[in-house]
Design a protein around this motif. Structure first.
Motif, PDB file in Angstrom:
ATOM      1  N   GLN A   1       7.880  -5.639  -9.719  1.00 62.11           N
ATOM      2  CA  GLN A   1       6.721  -6.524  -9.763  1.00 62.11           C
ATOM      3  C   GLN A   1       5.946  -6.258 -11.056  1.00 62.11           C
ATOM      4  O   GLN A   1       6.246  -5.314 -11.786  1.00 62.11           O
ATOM      5  CB  GLN A   1       5.822  -6.283  -8.539  1.00 62.11           C
ATOM      6  N   LYS A   2       4.946  -7.060 -11.310  1.00 64.97           N
ATOM      7  CA  LYS A   2       4.184  -6.925 -12.547  1.00 64.97           C
ATOM      8  C   LYS A   2       3.569  -5.529 -12.707  1.00 64.97           C
ATOM      9  O   LYS A   2       3.651  -4.922 -13.773  1.00 64.97           O
ATOM     10  CB  LYS A   2       3.089  -7.989 -12.602  1.00 64.97           C
ATOM     11  N   GLN A   3       2.947  -5.007 -11.654  1.00 65.74           N
ATOM     12  CA  GLN A   3       2.221  -3.744 -11.729  1.00 65.74           C
ATOM     13  C   GLN A   3       2.944  -2.547 -11.101  1.00 65.74           C
ATOM     14  O   GLN A   3       2.440  -1.426 -11.179  1.00 65.74           O
ATOM     15  CB  GLN A   3       0.847  -3.897 -11.048  1.00 65.74           C
ATOM     16  N   HIS A   4       4.087  -2.777 -10.456  1.00 67.10           N
ATOM     17  CA  HIS A   4       4.742  -1.682  -9.742  1.00 67.10           C
ATOM     18  C   HIS A   4       6.188  -2.026  -9.399  1.00 67.10           C
ATOM     19  O   HIS A   4       6.595  -3.178  -9.501  1.00 67.10           O
ATOM     20  CB  HIS A   4       3.985  -1.357  -8.454  1.00 67.10           C
ATOM     21  N   LEU A   5       6.911  -1.013  -8.984  1.00 66.68           N
ATOM     22  CA  LEU A   5       8.203  -1.199  -8.325  1.00 66.68           C
ATOM     23  C   LEU A   5       7.931  -1.121  -6.832  1.00 66.68           C
ATOM     24  O   LEU A   5       7.149  -0.277  -6.386  1.00 66.68           O
ATOM     25  CB  LEU A   5       9.197  -0.113  -8.718  1.00 66.68           C
TER      26      LEU A   5
ATOM     27  N   LEU B   1       9.489  -0.955  -2.834  1.00 70.86           N
ATOM     28  CA  LEU B   1      10.588  -0.693  -1.909  1.00 70.86           C
ATOM     29  C   LEU B   1      10.138  -1.229  -0.560  1.00 70.86           C
ATOM     30  O   LEU B   1       9.131  -0.784  -0.006  1.00 70.86           O
ATOM     31  CB  LEU B   1      10.878   0.806  -1.815  1.00 70.86           C
ATOM     32  N   TYR B   2      10.871  -2.215  -0.056  1.00 76.23           N
ATOM     33  CA  TYR B   2      10.537  -2.838   1.227  1.00 76.23           C
ATOM     34  C   TYR B   2      11.422  -2.230   2.298  1.00 76.23           C
ATOM     35  O   TYR B   2      12.641  -2.399   2.278  1.00 76.23           O
ATOM     36  CB  TYR B   2      10.742  -4.359   1.147  1.00 76.23           C
TER      37      TYR B   2
ATOM     38  N   GLU C   1       4.412  11.710   3.959  1.00 79.15           N
ATOM     39  CA  GLU C   1       5.064  12.073   2.704  1.00 79.15           C
ATOM     40  C   GLU C   1       4.781  11.061   1.590  1.00 79.15           C
ATOM     41  O   GLU C   1       4.887  11.394   0.411  1.00 79.15           O
ATOM     42  CB  GLU C   1       6.578  12.168   2.905  1.00 79.15           C
ATOM     43  N   LEU C   2       4.433   9.850   1.966  1.00 81.26           N
ATOM     44  CA  LEU C   2       4.174   8.770   1.013  1.00 81.26           C
ATOM     45  C   LEU C   2       2.679   8.539   0.786  1.00 81.26           C
ATOM     46  O   LEU C   2       2.302   7.610   0.077  1.00 81.26           O
ATOM     47  CB  LEU C   2       4.812   7.471   1.529  1.00 81.26           C
ATOM     48  N   ALA C   3       1.838   9.398   1.354  1.00 78.01           N
ATOM     49  CA  ALA C   3       0.389   9.175   1.339  1.00 78.01           C
ATOM     50  C   ALA C   3      -0.199   9.071  -0.066  1.00 78.01           C
ATOM     51  O   ALA C   3      -1.235   8.429  -0.258  1.00 78.01           O
ATOM     52  CB  ALA C   3      -0.312  10.270   2.132  1.00 78.01           C
ATOM     53  N   HIS C   4       0.444   9.654  -1.057  1.00 83.58           N
ATOM     54  CA  HIS C   4      -0.067   9.612  -2.432  1.00 83.58           C
ATOM     55  C   HIS C   4       0.260   8.286  -3.131  1.00 83.58           C
ATOM     56  O   HIS C   4      -0.176   8.052  -4.253  1.00 83.58           O
ATOM     57  CB  HIS C   4       0.500  10.785  -3.243  1.00 83.58           C
ATOM     58  N   LEU C   5       0.995   7.426  -2.440  1.00 80.76           N
ATOM     59  CA  LEU C   5       1.383   6.118  -2.979  1.00 80.76           C
ATOM     60  C   LEU C   5       0.653   5.004  -2.244  1.00 80.76           C
ATOM     61  O   LEU C   5       0.032   5.233  -1.208  1.00 80.76           O
ATOM     62  CB  LEU C   5       2.900   5.923  -2.827  1.00 80.76           C
ATOM     63  N   ASP C   6       0.778   3.812  -2.759  1.00 81.15           N
ATOM     64  CA  ASP C   6       0.226   2.623  -2.101  1.00 81.15           C
ATOM     65  C   ASP C   6       1.284   2.149  -1.101  1.00 81.15           C
ATOM     66  O   ASP C   6       2.342   1.657  -1.504  1.00 81.15           O
ATOM     67  CB  ASP C   6      -0.074   1.560  -3.154  1.00 81.15           C
TER      68      ASP C   6
ATOM     69  N   ARG D   1       4.791   1.044  -2.838  1.00 76.03           N
ATOM     70  CA  ARG D   1       4.613   0.608  -4.224  1.00 76.03           C
ATOM     71  C   ARG D   1       4.530   1.830  -5.143  1.00 76.03           C
ATOM     72  O   ARG D   1       3.692   2.705  -4.938  1.00 76.03           O
ATOM     73  CB  ARG D   1       3.343  -0.228  -4.344  1.00 76.03           C
ATOM     74  N   PHE D   2       5.393   1.828  -6.145  1.00 73.53           N
ATOM     75  CA  PHE D   2       5.433   2.896  -7.145  1.00 73.53           C
ATOM     76  C   PHE D   2       4.871   2.332  -8.448  1.00 73.53           C
ATOM     77  O   PHE D   2       5.503   1.482  -9.075  1.00 73.53           O
ATOM     78  CB  PHE D   2       6.869   3.373  -7.374  1.00 73.53           C
ATOM     79  N   ARG D   3       3.714   2.780  -8.863  1.00 73.43           N
ATOM     80  CA  ARG D   3       3.110   2.294 -10.120  1.00 73.43           C
ATOM     81  C   ARG D   3       3.857   2.812 -11.338  1.00 73.43           C
ATOM     82  O   ARG D   3       3.846   2.184 -12.381  1.00 73.43           O
ATOM     83  CB  ARG D   3       1.646   2.673 -10.191  1.00 73.43           C
TER      84      ARG D   3
END
Length: 119
Positions: free
Chosen positions: A60-64, A66-67, A80-85, A92-94
């Protein structure tokens, strides 16, 4: 939204700084999701079993993104993913260096084993 014929074309059209990360996600999906077909659905690489998309990724424009469509799998790893959106079914990985491929492979393996409902 650009329409890509296949996943190779999708990755080739991505920003050069993201192509290696997308190739790694694809490799992980192909290795950890046996019996799934790889398709382009909704304009992004998707992994389909029994006609249902269970996992997809996108640049995506601002991130990768994973659905992860298996609610049980994503919910099990929220801490484990709490530091991500993280949304209802999307991580979402910025930055590409935020991708923990060990954790991604774990979620993929659990997706392949899961029969819980797809979101």
């Amino acid at each position: 939204m650009a329409v890509h014929e296949d996943v190779d074309a999708y990755i080739a059209a991505a920003a050069p700084g993201r192509q290696d990360a997308l190739r790694a996600l694809r490799r992980d999906c192909r290795q950890c999701l046996p019996g799934f077909s790889e398709e382009i659905r909704h304009g992004m690489p998707a992994y389909v079993r029994d006609g249902e998309t269970e996992l997809a990724f996108a640049s995506q424009k601002q991130h990768l993104a994973l659905y992860v469509m298996r609610a049980d799998v994503l919910d099990r790893h929220r801490d484990e993913l709490a530091h991500l959106d993280v949304g209802k079914g999307c991580v979402r990985f910025r930055r590409v260096d935020q991708i923990d491929h060990g954790l991604v492979r774990t979620m993929l393996t659990e997706t392949a084993a899961s029969r819980d409902p797809v979101r």
